[in-house]
Write a protein that holds these residues in place. Structure first.
Motif, PDB file in Angstrom:
ATOM      1  N   PRO A 143     -14.371  -9.686   2.426  1.00 50.25           N
ATOM      2  CA  PRO A 143     -14.042  -9.278   1.052  1.00 50.25           C
ATOM      3  C   PRO A 143     -15.093  -9.685   0.019  1.00 50.25           C
ATOM      4  N   TRP A 228      -4.736  -9.304  -2.599  1.00 48.83           N
ATOM      5  CA  TRP A 228      -4.614  -9.517  -1.154  1.00 48.83           C
ATOM      6  C   TRP A 228      -3.424  -8.738  -0.603  1.00 48.83           C
ATOM      7  N   GLU A 231      -3.544  -5.363   0.995  1.00 45.35           N
ATOM      8  CA  GLU A 231      -4.191  -5.196   2.297  1.00 45.35           C
ATOM      9  C   GLU A 231      -3.484  -5.929   3.422  1.00 45.35           C
TER      10      GLU A 231
END
Length: 279
Positions: A143, A228, A231
């Motif tokens: 990320p 977050w 995902e």
């Protein structure tokens, strides 16, 4: 360890596993390289292994007396699949286990903390590696690496908190010693680099090394959790965002001498890493 036995490296194509396998092979040790697709690793015996498929455990453990344990990625309850494997490993006369955990998770804590707590009672020799955040979190398809490429920014909820970022090369070097020295550490090992840096510091180093402007964008806990959660499961997203909040409160503002003590060489700096991997 029995010189005739092999070392099973779980996640042998991953960030630390690939380096552990390479280090063991370079020293002449037999390696079984485990992964979900049994990807060939030069100098090792490739074997298929999946935490969620107990049918893969037997072949992976055959002829093994030591194991490098990388927990299932993204699982908030790794104990449910790892403990049955570890009990089977003990029954198969595996004598030594080295677990990759995290500096943020103590024995008995959530997720891999449960495996940490159980390990000394399962194996004659053991070590738990608790590295701080990986320098490699800024490379590849992570990320942070994606946000740097796409937005020129690192997004965290760490505020000005500092982290003793550690190179995966150094983590692997410690793992090789823990797996092969005459006596295992039988200890919980905090692994860090030589400096504790804020994400503002990291952004500045990356900017200097690459010549591309990178900034650190400060998010709230809630903002990061929600990013977050788009995902990954909410429970895991909340845990990850909570780790950033702990950094903001100073939980990772430390360095250790573990790399130097176990390997004989100092840990690499973030600038050296960035010049090697990002320039």
């Amino acid at each position: 360890m029995n010189a005739a036995g092999a070392t099973l490296v779980i996640g042998a194509t991953g960030t630390t596993g690939s380096r552990v396998a390479a280090g063991l092979i370079a020293e002449g040790h037999r390696v079984k390289a485990a992964g979900r697709s049994a990807t060939p690793v030069e100098g090792a015996e490739a074997v298929r292994f999946d935490w969620n498929e107990p049918a893969t455990f037997g072949e992976a453990l055959d002829g093994v007396d030591g194991v490098y344990l990388v927990p299932p990625i993204g699982s908030s309850d790794p104990a449910s699949v790892m403990l049955p494997f570890l009990r089977r490993a003990r029954s198969a006369e595996v004598h030594r286990a080295v677990l990759l955990s995290s500096s943020a998770i103590p024995a008995g804590g959530p997720a891999v903390g449960q495996i940490h707590q159980a390990l000394p009672g399962l194996f004659e020799q053991w070590a738990v590696l608790r590295p701080s955040w990986f320098m490699q979190n800024f490379t590849g398809f992570t990320p942070h690496a994606r946000s740097i490429r796409e937005d020129g920014a690192i997004l965290t909820a760490t505020g000005g908190g500092r982290v003793g970022f550690v190179d995966a090369e150094d983590i692997a070097a410690v793992a090789v010693r823990a797996l092969t020295d005459e006596q295992a550490p039988d200890a919980d090992l905090i692994l860090t680099g030589p400096q504790a840096l804020s994400y503002d510091d990291v952004a500045a180093v990356i900017t200097e090394v690459t010549g591309r402007p990178v900034v650190h964008r400060h998010l709230t806990f809630e903002q990061l959790r929600d990013r977050w959660a788009a995902e990954i499961p909410l429970e895991f997203a909340t845990m990850l965002a909570g780790m950033d909040r702990a950094i903001a409160d100073g939980a990772e503002d430390r360095t250790s001498d573990t790399v130097q003590r176990l390997t004989g060489h100092p840990p690499g700096t973030f600038r050296t890493f960035a010049e090697r991997e990002l320039s």
